[in-house]
Motif scaffolding. Structure first.
Motif, short mmCIF file in Angstrom:
data_model
loop_
_atom_site.label_atom_id
_atom_site.label_comp_id
_atom_site.label_asym_id
_atom_site.label_seq_id
_atom_site.Cartn_x
_atom_site.Cartn_y
_atom_site.Cartn_z
N TYR A 225 49.47 12.69 22.42
CA TYR A 225 49.75 13.56 23.56
C TYR A 225 51.12 14.20 23.36
O TYR A 225 52.10 13.52 23.01
CB TYR A 225 49.74 12.72 24.84
CG TYR A 225 50.15 13.48 26.07
CD1 TYR A 225 49.33 14.48 26.61
CD2 TYR A 225 51.35 13.20 26.71
CE1 TYR A 225 49.70 15.17 27.74
CE2 TYR A 225 51.73 13.90 27.85
CZ TYR A 225 50.91 14.88 28.36
OH TYR A 225 51.27 15.57 29.48
N ASN A 226 51.19 15.52 23.59
CA ASN A 226 52.44 16.23 23.29
C ASN A 226 53.10 16.85 24.52
O ASN A 226 53.98 17.71 24.39
CB ASN A 226 52.19 17.32 22.24
CG ASN A 226 51.20 18.37 22.73
OD1 ASN A 226 50.81 18.37 23.91
ND2 ASN A 226 50.78 19.26 21.84
N GLY A 227 52.67 16.44 25.68
CA GLY A 227 53.28 16.96 26.90
C GLY A 227 52.50 18.08 27.55
O GLY A 227 52.80 18.49 28.67
N GLY A 228 51.50 18.61 26.88
CA GLY A 228 50.67 19.67 27.45
C GLY A 228 49.48 19.08 28.18
O GLY A 228 49.53 17.95 28.68
N PRO A 229 48.38 19.80 28.23
CA PRO A 229 47.18 19.26 28.88
C PRO A 229 46.58 18.12 28.05
O PRO A 229 46.76 18.06 26.83
CB PRO A 229 46.24 20.46 28.94
CG PRO A 229 46.68 21.35 27.83
CD PRO A 229 48.17 21.18 27.74
N LEU A 231 43.63 16.37 26.11
CA LEU A 231 42.59 16.97 25.28
C LEU A 231 41.45 15.97 25.10
O LEU A 231 41.67 14.77 24.93
CB LEU A 231 43.14 17.36 23.92
CG LEU A 231 44.33 18.32 23.91
CD1 LEU A 231 44.81 18.56 22.49
CD2 LEU A 231 43.97 19.64 24.59
N GLY A 302 46.46 14.87 35.33
CA GLY A 302 46.06 15.56 34.11
C GLY A 302 44.59 15.46 33.80
O GLY A 302 44.00 16.37 33.22
N SER A 307 41.35 19.71 28.60
CA SER A 307 40.99 20.85 27.75
C SER A 307 40.21 20.38 26.53
O SER A 307 40.21 19.20 26.18
CB SER A 307 42.25 21.59 27.30
OG SER A 307 42.97 22.09 28.41
#
Length: 331
Positions: A225-229, A231, A302, A307
């Motif tokens: 996880y990179n801080g965005g949505p 996946l 989240g 996504s």
């Protein structure tokens, strides 16, 4: 997915079968049902039919000081086999509801197997789990505590019909509150075992995490996880430091196409943990491996909008819980 765990409170389904049993002990198959009550409710909680009966189990009734049932009281009562058809008729098309559903469900299906009957149970909902999700601020979620909370009178504790009636009355405000708070209902599919002779029997309810750990994710793991949505395909582990129940968190990640991980390793995408400085367990392992942490509130926010992640690696268009050749399987 056509088969999943949990559903929004705005989708109550076609009705409920509220169940309570009193038993001679705690082990299905070894101990027997002494009394059973089933209340058939429509989707809005209105009673449409009921069955309530003492039963002749053919064995010692066990802890009479708890349930108040003696061998003399039960000797002239029907057997479960004699009322199984009436019970099945009320359950058809409805979700079984019980307070500690694994207990009641396991005893019912054990009795059905002994009677050579099949109960048309497809889904089960535990009101203990539902009450925990609703975060009512109570000391506990025992039936008598919930009854006091919602102003219901429990006149005969450990009486199957009275307990089922009280639970049916609590279900209405619980469902309304779940819808108000956007809490998903802990509706579980049941697992079945199909034997070579064509007979189908129900399995005991297994902890959702145990099932999820064996369920292959249909999507490739896109990595950390990179801080965005979030996946699809991300591997998510759960620490002990969560305010929400693990069952609710696992339920939502499976629905969203995430993978449940029961251990933390370099392939884990994130760990749900409410204590960023945790000195034990999965929170500590995540910090040591550099795996990102999310609080359960952040994760739930989240998971509503996951996504597309990795490509599809398995066909999850159809998921069932009816195994072939006597083995548990999803297909």
């Amino acid at each position: 997915m056509s088969q999943c765990w949990g559903r929004p409170a705005t989708e109550p389904g076609s009705g409920w079968a509220v169940v309570d049993v009193e038993t001679s002990g705690f082990h299905p198959g070894e101990h027997r049902v002494l009394s059973v009550a089933v209340l058939a409710l429509d989707a809005d909680g209105r009673v449409q039919g009921s069955v309530a009966s003492l039963l002749n189990p053919g064995v010692d009734p066990g802890p009479t000081h708890i349930h108040g049932l003696t061998a003399e009281m039960l000797e002239d009562q029907p057997t479960f086999a004699e009322i199984a058809g009436d019970v099945a008729e009320l359950m058809a098309g409805r979700t079984l509801v019980a307070h500690n559903a694994a207990f009641d469900y396991s005893f019912l299906v054990a009795e059905a197997e002994l009677a050579g009957a099949e109960l048309p149970i497809e889904t089960v909902m535990c009101t203990v789990e539902l009450a925990r999700r609703l975060d009512l601020g109570l000391d506990n979620v025992r039936l008598e505590t919930l009854a006091r909370h919602w102003g219901q009178c429990q006149t005969r504790p450990h009486d199957a019909f009275d307990d089922a009636l009280v639970l049916s009355k609590l279900l209405v405000p619980a469902l309304a509150l779940a819808e108000e708070r956007d809490v998903w209902l802990p509706v579980r599919p049941v697992t079945r075992r199909r034997w070579p002779n064509g007979r189908v029997t129900h399995e005991e309810l297994r902890p959702l995490k145990a099932l999820a750990s064996r369920l292959p994710c249909p999507y490739e793991n896109p990595g950390r996880y990179n801080g965005g949505p979030l996946l699809r395909g991300m591997r998510v582990a759960l620490s002990a430091e969560c305010s929400r129940t693990h069952e609710e968190l696992v339920e939502r990640m499976l629905y969203a196409g995430l993978a449940y991980a029961d251990t933390v390793d370099p392939q884990t995408s994130l760990v749900v943990c409410n204590d960023a400085r945790s000195a034990r367990g999965k929170g500590l392992a995540a910090r040591e491996l550099g795996v990102p942490l999310l609080t359960d509130s952040e994760f739930m926010a989240g998971v509503r909008d996951v996504s597309a992640g990795g490509g599809i690696v398995a066909d999850a268009a159809e998921v069932s819980v009816v195994p072939d050749d006597g083995q548990f399987a999803l297909f």
